[in-house]
Design an enzyme around this catalytic site. Structure first.
Site, short mmCIF file in Angstrom:
data_model
loop_
_atom_site.label_atom_id
_atom_site.label_comp_id
_atom_site.label_asym_id
_atom_site.label_seq_id
_atom_site.Cartn_x
_atom_site.Cartn_y
_atom_site.Cartn_z
N GLU A 63 1.47 0.22 -4.95
CA GLU A 63 1.04 1.51 -5.47
C GLU A 63 2.27 2.41 -5.55
OE1 GLU A 63 -3.36 2.43 -3.94
OE2 GLU A 63 -1.96 2.12 -2.31
N ASP B 80 0.84 -1.19 0.00
CA ASP B 80 0.00 0.00 0.00
C ASP B 80 0.88 1.25 0.00
OD1 ASP B 80 -2.73 1.19 0.40
OD2 ASP B 80 -1.76 1.96 2.21
#
Length: 665
Positions: free
Chosen positions: A377, A348
């Site tokens: 990400e 994340d």
């Protein structure tokens, strides 16, 4: 009972001379680095060893409890300062089934109880760590569990799911709804006979399941599970323990561990690998967090004003660039990969972490199994405190071999830009997005036919290899694809939505990158138009399994796309040079059409000169292709790999509106 500690420590505590063990450091760089394996509790029937890295502490205590919640500590054990900032204590007694917390004293202030930072088992709500033998949590057959074979990262196809979304609907026929064990149940189906649960995943054919946060998180009260509670889980509390809300008994520490392992083993037996969504970039709390109560300030970055930095948008950002935080992340992922047999990690807000840490994680996992996949990400929610050239941002992916990033360029070129749900893109026929589609088709690598248009260009080519590029059109964040299509084409009929969904997924699964699909997109899932549904109720988030019957044509189409990709390595060459050699875009005068040919027999494919045409126009398009006799396998929203849809002779293919055509010589 015998408790081993320095007599001097006890004497200091009695006389009040507690500052002897507290050290002052001029910077975090001076904090000692602990070289050994970072374990805070090691159990055996004869003794339990406790350890805590707390280099700025005056005193450290271990408090023992009979229960995981409530009641007072029945014993306090002073710890002794040893080397490299570690404190230790040993209890020569069988403590199996007991619980413990640490408390650290700094500047004459006790910081408050924590289960430590490296707890591997916890009681309800994760406030106290548990003492148990991890081997006792292994389900039958766990020692024989093996990862499904994987020859190349190019062979991966990812299905992103949330435990509760996937199995909470009563129509699914699953007993352990919303639990880890839901993914162990075979033979589940709807009342109309449609396969659900793990059988649905096998039927679809994906290779990897990406599980949204499954570690212990803060936002669900495990003592009140009789009341519906929902959260995605991006609020970490204990990074190295499965979350109790997905277990059948959160009060018994061994249950969540065993049931998580049962889930992994069941998926492995089904031929499916397991990816964990990990959230090391921030914690749920800052002040009062396990990190902050143990070594204040060290695990978090601060801004120029000395305030906690917030590149995560969640109140803090962790300091991956500091030696012990880097060690923490490395040891944590290795623990999940070894103790729980996890096959991959999705990071994340990976852009908050530094490149050196991500490369250290890749190197450590390579020693466990080099087929473990890493992606994340490649951005942050705000500006991190490190210079951008040091961060694991998408544009720095080329510096991180073996680590992939999501392509928001491909996503936005297909369905429309983030932040403006009203605007569509290629799939609904908006012109000017062809460059982004071509960029996605080649898997984000340099290609002589990408970025040739001076007006419509991709900002940066950032992948060295296509396996570093995640191809997707929808995920848990933002509107799912069906909702986005409804927003951008509010008058679209159900059949039009099905047609557009198929076209979008064709672009994803014929991309040379690693394809990724959001759970339920294969049955036209919607979330009632809610984009940020992180704490929305089941009425919004649950997959409605009746949709598998209603939209069976979409499921069958995507299932066949996956089967085609598995059977034909030309769609997953896995090498940038091969892509440049074999993938050639076919010139098309019209807008909203992208066509390409996979020349020859790449990677020994049984198909020769395969042509793919993506037509997002509302009328048919005729495309000039190399001369030859073509067998058509995909046409007008249907795929038939076995029998096909006839032949086309010559140098022309006519493709229906809002559909793809796939043909080979």
């Amino acid at each position: 009972m015998k408790i081993r500690c320095f007599i001097a420590m006890s004497m200091l505590a009695l006389c009040g001379c507690n500052h002897s063990h507290q050290k002052a450091y001029s910077s975090f760089d001076e904090y000692p680095f602990f070289e050994g394996k970072w374990e805070e509790m090691v159990y055996s029937p004869s003794e339990t060893k406790f350890a805590l890295w707390a280099p700025t502490a005056q005193e450290v205590r271990v408090l023992l409890y009979e229960e995981g919640q409530g009641g007072s500590s029945y014993r306090m054990i002073p710890m002794e300062a040893v080397n490299d900032g570690m404190w230790e204590a040993v209890v020569n007694e069988n403590l199996a089934g007991k619980f413990y917390t640490f408390n650290v004293k700094i500047d004459d202030v006790w910081q408050g109880d924590t289960p430590g930072v490296m707890a591997k088992a916890v009681g309800v709500n994760g406030d106290r760590a548990a003492i148990l033998d991890l081997d006792s949590t292994d389900p039958e057959g766990w020692k024989q569990d093996v990862r499904p074979s994987l020859k190349s990262f190019a062979d991966i196809m990812i299905y992103e799911m949330h435990h509760r979304d996937f199995s909470i609907d009563t129509v699914a026929g699953i007993r352990n709804r919303g639990k880890f064990l839901a993914l162990t149940e075979e033979g589940t189906h709807t009342f109309l006979g449609e396969k659900t649960g793990i059988d649905h995943l096998k039927e679809l054919g994906i290779t990897h399941v990406h599980l949204l946060p499954s570690f212990d998180f803060s936002s669900v009260d495990e003592t009140k599970l009789e009341k519906p509670q929902y959260n995605w889980g991006y609020d970490p509390k204990n990074y190295n323990v499965p979350d109790g809300s997905y277990s059948t008994d959160p009060y018994r520490p061994e249950v969540r561990i065993r049931e998580f392992k049962q889930m992994v083993m069941a998926l492995h037996k089904a031929g499916i690998r397991v990816i964990m969504d990990v959230v090391y970039n921030h914690t749920a709390l800052t002040k009062g967090s396990n990190f902050e109560r143990t070594v204040p300030g060290y695990f978090y970055r601060t801004d120029e004003e000395g305030k906690f930095a917030n590149a995560s948008g969640c109140g803090n950002e962790t300091a991956s660039d500091r030696a012990m935080m880097r060690k923490y992340m490395v040891e944590s992922v290795v623990y999940w990969a070894t103790e729980y047999h996890i096959d991959g990690f999705r990071f994340d807000l990976m852009g908050i972490h530094d490149i050196e840490t991500m490369k250290a994680i890749r190197a450590a996992l390579d020693k466990v199994d080099p087929t473990i996949y890493i992606y994340g990400e490649g951005w942050a929610a705000g500006k991190p405190q490190l210079p951008e050239d040091q961060l694991a941002m998408k544009n720095n992916t080329y510096q991180m071999p073996g680590i992939a990033a999501f392509s928001d360029e491909y996503r936005d070129s297909l369905r429309g830009a983030w932040g403006d749900d009203s605007k569509g893109a290629f799939v609904i026929g908006k012109p000017g997005h062809e460059a982004g589609i071509k960029f996605g088709i080649v898997g984000g690598v340099k290609h002589p036919q990408v970025n040739t248009d001076s007006v419509h260009r991709v900002p940066k080519i950032w992948a060295n290899q296509p396996t570093q590029f995640i191809s997707y059109v929808s995920c848990h964040d933002d509107l799912c694809l069906t909702d986005r299509l409804k927003t951008t084409l509010p008058k679209a009929s159900l059949q039009e939505l099905r047609t557009l969904q198929k076209l979008a997924e064709t672009a994803v699964f014929t991309s040379q990158g690693v394809p990724f699909i959001f759970a339920g997109d294969e049955v036209l899932r919607d979330k009632k138009g809610v984009a940020n549904s992180y704490n929305s109720p089941d009425e919004i988030n649950a997959i409605d399994w009746r949709n598998k019957t209603h939209n069976r044509e979409v499921f069958d189409y995507i299932k066949e796309l996956i089967a085609m990709r598995k059977a034909h390595p030309a769609f997953r060459m896995g090498d940038a040079d091969l892509i440049r050699k074999h993938l050639e875009f076919i010139p098309v005068q019209a807008t909203n059409v992208v066509a390409f040919c996979l020349k020859g027999n790449p990677c020994g494919d049984s198909w020769r000169n395969t042509v793919v045409v993506l037509n997002a126009r509302t009328e048919p398009i005729t495309v000039t292709v190399p001369e030859g006799l073509y067998r058509i396998v995909c046409k007008d929203g249907k795929i038939d790999l076995k029998n096909g849809f006839g032949h086309a002779n010559g140098g022309k293919l006519t493709v229906g509106p809002r559909s793809a055509m796939i043909a080979h010589q």
